[in-house]
Design an enzyme around this catalytic site. Sequence first.
Site, PDB file in Angstrom:
ATOM      1  N   HIS A 139       0.843  -1.206   0.000  1.00 29.43           N
ATOM      2  CA  HIS A 139       0.000   0.000   0.000  1.00 29.43           C
ATOM      3  C   HIS A 139       0.875   1.252   0.000  1.00 29.43           C
ATOM      4  O   HIS A 139       0.639   2.199  -0.774  1.00 29.43           O
ATOM      5  CB  HIS A 139      -0.907  -0.038   1.227  1.00 29.43           C
ATOM      6  CG  HIS A 139      -1.710   1.204   1.447  1.00 29.43           C
ATOM      7  ND1 HIS A 139      -3.032   1.334   1.054  1.00 29.43           N
ATOM      8  CD2 HIS A 139      -1.385   2.396   2.043  1.00 29.43           C
ATOM      9  CE1 HIS A 139      -3.477   2.529   1.383  1.00 29.43           C
ATOM     10  NE2 HIS A 139      -2.505   3.199   1.999  1.00 29.43           N
ATOM     11  N   GLU A 140       1.895   1.270   0.856  1.00 29.04           N
ATOM     12  CA  GLU A 140       2.773   2.442   0.932  1.00 29.04           C
ATOM     13  C   GLU A 140       3.635   2.577  -0.320  1.00 29.04           C
ATOM     14  O   GLU A 140       3.867   3.689  -0.809  1.00 29.04           O
ATOM     15  CB  GLU A 140       3.658   2.357   2.179  1.00 29.04           C
ATOM     16  CG  GLU A 140       2.908   2.240   3.500  1.00 29.04           C
ATOM     17  CD  GLU A 140       1.883   3.332   3.696  1.00 29.04           C
ATOM     18  OE1 GLU A 140       2.057   4.433   3.142  1.00 29.04           O
ATOM     19  OE2 GLU A 140       0.879   3.087   4.404  1.00 29.04           O
ATOM     20  N   HIS A 143       1.577   4.224  -2.896  1.00 27.10           N
ATOM     21  CA  HIS A 143       1.529   5.676  -2.694  1.00 27.10           C
ATOM     22  C   HIS A 143       2.753   6.343  -3.326  1.00 27.10           C
ATOM     23  O   HIS A 143       2.643   7.388  -3.983  1.00 27.10           O
ATOM     24  CB  HIS A 143       1.499   5.999  -1.204  1.00 27.10           C
ATOM     25  CG  HIS A 143       0.129   6.074  -0.612  1.00 27.10           C
ATOM     26  ND1 HIS A 143      -0.900   6.791  -1.191  1.00 27.10           N
ATOM     27  CD2 HIS A 143      -0.387   5.528   0.526  1.00 27.10           C
ATOM     28  CE1 HIS A 143      -1.991   6.683  -0.439  1.00 27.10           C
ATOM     29  NE2 HIS A 143      -1.708   5.921   0.604  1.00 27.10           N
ATOM     30  N   GLU A 220      -6.436   6.932  -1.243  1.00 29.16           N
ATOM     31  CA  GLU A 220      -6.325   5.725  -0.416  1.00 29.16           C
ATOM     32  C   GLU A 220      -6.916   4.519  -1.139  1.00 29.16           C
ATOM     33  O   GLU A 220      -6.373   3.410  -1.057  1.00 29.16           O
ATOM     34  CB  GLU A 220      -7.028   5.929   0.930  1.00 29.16           C
ATOM     35  CG  GLU A 220      -6.266   6.779   1.920  1.00 29.16           C
ATOM     36  CD  GLU A 220      -4.901   6.207   2.241  1.00 29.16           C
ATOM     37  OE1 GLU A 220      -4.804   5.002   2.574  1.00 29.16           O
ATOM     38  OE2 GLU A 220      -3.919   6.967   2.147  1.00 29.16           O
TER      39      GLU A 220
END
Length: 291
Positions: A139-140, A143, A220
Site C-alpha cells: 500500500h505504501e 503511494h 487511499e
Amino acid sequence: MMRIVIFLLTNLAVMVVFGILLTCVGTHSSNTVRLMIISGLFGFCGAFISLLMSKFIALRSVGGKVISQPQNETEHWLLNIILNQAQKIGITMPQVAIYNAPDMNAFATGPSRNNSLVAVSTGLLQNMPRTEIEAVIAHEISHISNGDMVTITLISGIVNTFVIFISRFLAQLTAGFIGSNNEESNNGNKLVYMIVSTILELAFGILASIIVLWFSRYREFYADAGSANIVGCDKMIAALQRLKTSYEPKVTNNIKIFCINGYQKSLSEFFMSHPPLNKRIEALRYGTYMK
C-alpha cells in the site's frame, strides 16, 4: 518533476487570472499586485519546504530510526520485502524506518518516487501476520509509485495560495469600505483588516482542508488497489480487517494523512483523511479502483 512543473504553472495561471479579473473590475492596484506576489510566494515556498523536508519532519515527528544495517531477522525480512516490492513496481528502494508505537500503522513520504521513506510501527511488526504486513507495505509502495505524497503537498500549496490571497484581499476591501483617510480611522482600518483577514483565513482554511482531505481519501482507494495488484486482494482485505482492532494512531495530523491507518473520530467523513475501513474493503471486493 512533471508534477512540480504543473504546480508552478498552475500557481502562475491562478495569479494571472486573478490579475485579469481585478483589472476588469477596476480594483487592480500596487497593493493588490504585492499581495498576489506574497500569496504566490507563500504558496510556493511553504509547499516546497514541506516537500523537501518531508522525510526529516516525519522521522522527527514519530521518533523513527532509519535501518542502515539490519540488526535482527525482522529488520532483514522488512528490508527484503520493501526492496522486492520497489523493484517490482519500478522505483528506487526507499529508506526504511521503524518507530515505537502500539498502533498497527505505516506511512510513506518523500519528495519523489526515487527519494522516499517507508516507516512502520513496532505495533504493526508485533501484532500483524507477515502476509498482511506485506500488503500494508505494498500500500505504501503504491503511494510512492503514484506520487501521492507529492501531489497532496502541491495541492496544499495551491489552496494555501487561494486562502492567503482571497482572505487578505477581501479584508483590504472591507477595511477600505468601512474606514476613511484620517489617522484615527487608519488605525481602525488596520484593526478591521486584521480581524477580517484572520476570520476569513480560518474559514477558507477549513474549506481548503476539506479539499485536501477529499483527495487523500480518494487516493487511499487507489493505494489499496495498488497493493492488491502487488500481493493479492485477499491479503490487503485481511490487513484492513485487522486494522479495525488497532489502537487509534498517535501520530501528528501532518503524518496521519500519509498513514495506512488514518482512523480518527469525526462528526463527518469530510474531515477524515482516510475512508472508513468498511468502504475500503468493499471497494477491493468489487474491484472498483483496480486497473
